[in-house]
Scaffold this motif. Structure first.
Motif, short mmCIF file in Angstrom:
data_model
loop_
_atom_site.label_atom_id
_atom_site.label_comp_id
_atom_site.label_asym_id
_atom_site.label_seq_id
_atom_site.Cartn_x
_atom_site.Cartn_y
_atom_site.Cartn_z
N PHE A 53 118.35 35.67 -11.88
CA PHE A 53 117.96 36.80 -12.71
C PHE A 53 117.80 36.47 -14.20
CE2 PHE A 53 119.95 38.88 -9.01
CZ PHE A 53 118.89 39.68 -8.60
N ALA A 54 117.42 35.25 -14.53
CA ALA A 54 117.17 34.90 -15.93
C ALA A 54 116.11 35.84 -16.50
CB ALA A 54 116.71 33.45 -16.05
N GLY A 55 116.34 36.32 -17.71
CA GLY A 55 115.42 37.23 -18.37
C GLY A 55 115.72 38.71 -18.11
N TYR A 56 116.51 39.00 -17.09
CA TYR A 56 116.88 40.38 -16.80
C TYR A 56 118.08 40.78 -17.64
CZ TYR A 56 113.83 40.66 -12.71
OH TYR A 56 112.75 40.68 -11.89
N TRP A 57 118.28 42.06 -17.76
CA TRP A 57 119.38 42.61 -18.55
C TRP A 57 120.52 43.02 -17.62
CZ3 TRP A 57 119.36 42.82 -23.87
CH2 TRP A 57 118.17 42.41 -24.47
N ASN A 58 121.73 43.04 -18.16
CA ASN A 58 122.88 43.49 -17.39
C ASN A 58 123.99 43.96 -18.31
OD1 ASN A 58 123.15 40.11 -16.93
ND2 ASN A 58 124.89 41.12 -17.87
N LEU A 59 124.96 44.60 -17.71
CA LEU A 59 126.20 44.92 -18.41
C LEU A 59 126.98 43.62 -18.55
CD1 LEU A 59 127.09 48.03 -16.24
CD2 LEU A 59 126.37 48.07 -18.65
N PRO A 60 127.86 43.51 -19.53
CA PRO A 60 128.74 42.33 -19.56
C PRO A 60 129.50 42.27 -18.22
CG PRO A 60 128.97 43.62 -21.57
CD PRO A 60 128.14 44.43 -20.63
N CYS A 61 129.49 41.10 -17.61
CA CYS A 61 130.11 40.99 -16.29
C CYS A 61 130.43 39.53 -15.99
CB CYS A 61 129.19 41.55 -15.21
SG CYS A 61 127.58 40.72 -15.08
N GLY A 62 131.30 39.32 -15.01
CA GLY A 62 131.61 37.96 -14.61
C GLY A 62 132.76 37.91 -13.65
N TYR A 63 133.09 36.69 -13.26
CA TYR A 63 134.12 36.45 -12.25
C TYR A 63 135.52 36.50 -12.82
CZ TYR A 63 130.32 35.05 -9.23
OH TYR A 63 129.18 35.04 -8.47
N LEU A 64 136.43 36.97 -12.00
CA LEU A 64 137.84 36.98 -12.33
C LEU A 64 138.35 35.54 -12.27
CD1 LEU A 64 140.21 39.08 -12.69
CD2 LEU A 64 140.62 38.78 -10.27
N ASP A 65 139.08 35.12 -13.31
CA ASP A 65 139.68 33.80 -13.34
C ASP A 65 141.12 33.87 -12.82
OD1 ASP A 65 137.41 32.66 -14.42
OD2 ASP A 65 138.17 32.60 -16.47
N TYR A 66 141.69 32.71 -12.54
CA TYR A 66 143.09 32.65 -12.13
C TYR A 66 143.98 33.22 -13.23
CZ TYR A 66 142.01 29.78 -8.08
OH TYR A 66 141.53 29.33 -6.89
N ASP A 67 145.04 33.86 -12.83
CA ASP A 67 146.09 34.35 -13.73
C ASP A 67 145.65 35.44 -14.70
OD1 ASP A 67 147.95 32.58 -12.57
OD2 ASP A 67 147.35 30.97 -13.94
N GLU A 68 144.62 36.20 -14.37
CA GLU A 68 144.25 37.31 -15.23
C GLU A 68 144.03 38.57 -14.40
OE1 GLU A 68 140.66 36.61 -17.55
OE2 GLU A 68 139.48 36.23 -15.76
N THR A 69 144.30 39.70 -15.02
CA THR A 69 144.04 40.98 -14.36
C THR A 69 142.56 41.29 -14.48
OG1 THR A 69 144.34 42.30 -16.37
CG2 THR A 69 146.34 41.79 -15.07
N THR A 70 142.10 42.30 -13.75
CA THR A 70 140.68 42.66 -13.87
C THR A 70 140.38 43.21 -15.27
OG1 THR A 70 141.02 44.86 -12.90
CG2 THR A 70 140.42 43.06 -11.40
N ALA A 71 141.33 43.92 -15.87
CA ALA A 71 141.12 44.42 -17.23
C ALA A 71 141.00 43.26 -18.23
CB ALA A 71 142.24 45.37 -17.64
N GLU A 72 141.85 42.24 -18.07
CA GLU A 72 141.77 41.07 -18.94
C GLU A 72 140.44 40.34 -18.74
OE1 GLU A 72 146.54 39.99 -19.14
OE2 GLU A 72 145.31 39.17 -17.53
N ALA A 73 140.00 40.24 -17.49
CA ALA A 73 138.71 39.59 -17.22
C ALA A 73 137.58 40.39 -17.86
CB ALA A 73 138.48 39.47 -15.71
N ALA A 74 137.65 41.70 -17.78
CA ALA A 74 136.61 42.55 -18.39
C ALA A 74 136.55 42.33 -19.90
CB ALA A 74 136.88 44.02 -18.06
N MET A 75 137.72 42.31 -20.55
CA MET A 75 137.76 42.09 -22.00
C MET A 75 137.23 40.70 -22.35
SD MET A 75 141.27 43.92 -23.22
CE MET A 75 142.19 44.34 -21.75
N ARG A 76 137.61 39.71 -21.56
CA ARG A 76 137.14 38.34 -21.80
C ARG A 76 135.62 38.25 -21.65
NH1 ARG A 76 135.79 34.87 -18.25
NH2 ARG A 76 137.00 35.78 -16.55
#
Length: 181
Positions: A53-76
């Motif tokens: 999807f290069a060139g398309y728009w999205n909300l900030p998003c991404g994968y959860l890393d080890y040792d972080e909550t989903t809220a921490e991942a969202a902020m990151r």
């Protein structure tokens, strides 16, 4: 009993490590800010360094890393992709969905097997925060915008994020009475 699943797969790497191939957890973040009576949503354009999807728009998003909550991942992810400090916005938020997500989507869609945890917030402020791609992976983000809600349909979105924005707006109206329909 019969279940509708496919077993996770164990893969051995060339150095002998075993890695399980399974569904991933992602976060997607809706940040809606009202500035001088105008609502804006934070979006970014996918760069040439992403796998799809290069060139398309999205909300900030991404994968959860080890040792972080989903809220921490969202902020990151908001920090890495857009350079916006969500901790500062949470201090002034009129309504926030970081203490608990506003939605969880676990329905597989073809090749997209992610479980997505949706976080977000709504705030009113006098000036929109600056954006920056200084914390991105190489060529991850081509552009970042505080997009006026009235211009949502001028962009092509990846990952059904245009619909996710509409769903967030409906949820926000339901729980807080704030409506931009």
């Amino acid at each position: 009993m019969k279940f509708n699943n496919r077993a996770n797969e164990c893969v051995t790497t060339s150095d002998g490590r075993e890695i399980w191939v399974s569904r991933s957890v992602t976060t997607a973040v809706c940040i809606l800010l009202e500035c001088k009576g105008q609502p804006y949503i934070l979006v970014n354009q996918r760069g040439t360094g992403v796998p799809d999807f290069a060139g398309y728009w999205n909300l900030p998003c991404g994968y959860l890393d080890y040792d972080e909550t989903t809220a921490e991942a969202a902020m990151r992810e908001v920090w890495e992709e857009c350079g916006v400090n969500t901790l500062e916005l949470l201090k002034i938020a009129h309504c926030e969905f970081f203490s608990y997500p506003w939605d969880i989507n676990s329905t597989p869609h073809g090749k997209r097997q992610n479980v997505t945890i949706h976080h977000g917030l709504y705030a009113k402020l006098e000036a929109l925060p600056a954006v920056s791609n200084a914390h991105n992976e190489p060529n991850e983000t081509a552009d970042i915008r505080w997009l006026p809600l009235a211009e949502l349909d001028t962009l092509s979105f990846a990952f059904n994020h245009r619909q996710r924005i509409a769903d967030f707006l409906a949820h926000l109206a339901k729980v807080s009475g704030v409506s931009y329909a």
